[in-house]
Scaffold this motif. Structure first.
Motif, PDB file in Angstrom:
ATOM      1  N   ARG A 134       0.841  -1.196   0.000  1.00  0.00           N
ATOM      2  CA  ARG A 134       0.000   0.000   0.000  1.00  0.00           C
ATOM      3  C   ARG A 134       0.872   1.240   0.000  1.00  0.00           C
ATOM      4  NH1 ARG A 134      -4.096  -1.170   4.894  1.00  0.00           N
ATOM      5  NH2 ARG A 134      -5.171   0.682   4.176  1.00  0.00           N
ATOM      6  N   CYS A 135       0.427   2.242  -0.710  1.00  0.00           N
ATOM      7  CA  CYS A 135       1.091   3.537  -0.669  1.00  0.00           C
ATOM      8  C   CYS A 135       0.763   4.207   0.662  1.00  0.00           C
ATOM      9  CB  CYS A 135       0.583   4.435  -1.793  1.00  0.00           C
ATOM     10  SG  CYS A 135       0.740   3.748  -3.452  1.00  0.00           S
ATOM     11  N   VAL A 136       1.631   5.095   1.090  1.00  0.00           N
ATOM     12  CA  VAL A 136       1.372   5.893   2.282  1.00  0.00           C
ATOM     13  C   VAL A 136       1.701   7.345   1.972  1.00  0.00           C
ATOM     14  CG1 VAL A 136       1.838   4.028   3.928  1.00  0.00           C
ATOM     15  CG2 VAL A 136       3.688   5.550   3.257  1.00  0.00           C
ATOM     16  N   ARG A 137       1.111   8.245   2.758  1.00  0.00           N
ATOM     17  CA  ARG A 137       1.508   9.643   2.689  1.00  0.00           C
ATOM     18  C   ARG A 137       1.669  10.154   4.112  1.00  0.00           C
ATOM     19  NH1 ARG A 137      -3.781  12.661   0.233  1.00  0.00           N
ATOM     20  NH2 ARG A 137      -5.260  11.960   1.811  1.00  0.00           N
ATOM     21  N   SER A 197       5.639  23.330   7.681  1.00  0.00           N
ATOM     22  CA  SER A 197       5.244  21.934   7.507  1.00  0.00           C
ATOM     23  C   SER A 197       5.851  21.350   6.238  1.00  0.00           C
ATOM     24  CB  SER A 197       3.721  21.820   7.449  1.00  0.00           C
ATOM     25  OG  SER A 197       3.221  22.479   6.317  1.00  0.00           O
ATOM     26  N   GLY A 198       5.762  20.028   6.141  1.00  0.00           N
ATOM     27  CA  GLY A 198       6.223  19.306   4.969  1.00  0.00           C
ATOM     28  C   GLY A 198       5.347  18.092   4.746  1.00  0.00           C
ATOM     29  N   SER A 199       5.299  17.622   3.501  1.00  0.00           N
ATOM     30  CA  SER A 199       4.468  16.487   3.153  1.00  0.00           C
ATOM     31  C   SER A 199       5.173  15.654   2.092  1.00  0.00           C
ATOM     32  CB  SER A 199       3.122  16.985   2.625  1.00  0.00           C
ATOM     33  OG  SER A 199       2.320  15.903   2.250  1.00  0.00           O
ATOM     34  N   THR A 200       4.895  14.350   2.093  1.00  0.00           N
ATOM     35  CA  THR A 200       5.558  13.464   1.141  1.00  0.00           C
ATOM     36  C   THR A 200       4.753  13.230  -0.130  1.00  0.00           C
ATOM     37  OG1 THR A 200       4.541  11.487   2.086  1.00  0.00           O
ATOM     38  CG2 THR A 200       6.688  12.174   2.978  1.00  0.00           C
TER      39      THR A 200
END
Length: 129
Positions: A109-112, A121-124
């Motif tokens: 499964r993909c994750v974020r 902030s930061g996000s993948t």
């Protein structure tokens, strides 16, 4: 006879102590993962002005932490990790060094992940697909 018993006991104890040393690691050294509290392989690091978001992969699980660039003062921190098709696991509050770890089952499964410290902030995005 007592010397034979003492020698036999020493021959059994010394290898056991050596085995514990291999399992636990050398005395006085901290594992590389100690700062993050996640085990496994580092998959992604997203840096932002006040810290970084780190995502790790270990067998069927993903783990994430948000780590402060300058630890010490208590401030708002948050980390979130969501598997595709599942609910996000969140850790938020006022911390000094890191938020998390948060861990989700992520086999095939993909994750974020998202992380924030103060106003930065930061996000993948979706990773590990």
């Amino acid at each position: 006879m007592p010397d034979v018993r003492r020698t036999a006991a020493a021959l059994l104890v010394v290898p056991l102590l050596g085995a514990f040393g291999l399992v636990l690691g050398p005395a006085g050294s901290a594992p590389a993962q100690a700062a993050s509290s996640c085990s496994g392989r580092l998959v992604k690091t997203v840096a932002f002005s006040t810290g970084s978001l780190r995502v790790y992969e270990s067998r069927a699980y993903a783990c994430a932490v948000t780590v402060a660039k300058k630890p010490g003062t208590r401030r708002a921190m948050r980390v979130s990790l969501q598997p595709r098709g599942g609910r996000a696991v969140v850790d938020s509050g006022r911390f000094t060094e890191l938020a998390g770890p948060v861990k989700v089952h992520a086999l095939n499964r993909c994750v974020r992940a998202t992380g924030s410290i103060g106003g930065s902030s930061g996000s993948t995005g979706w990773i590990m697909c």
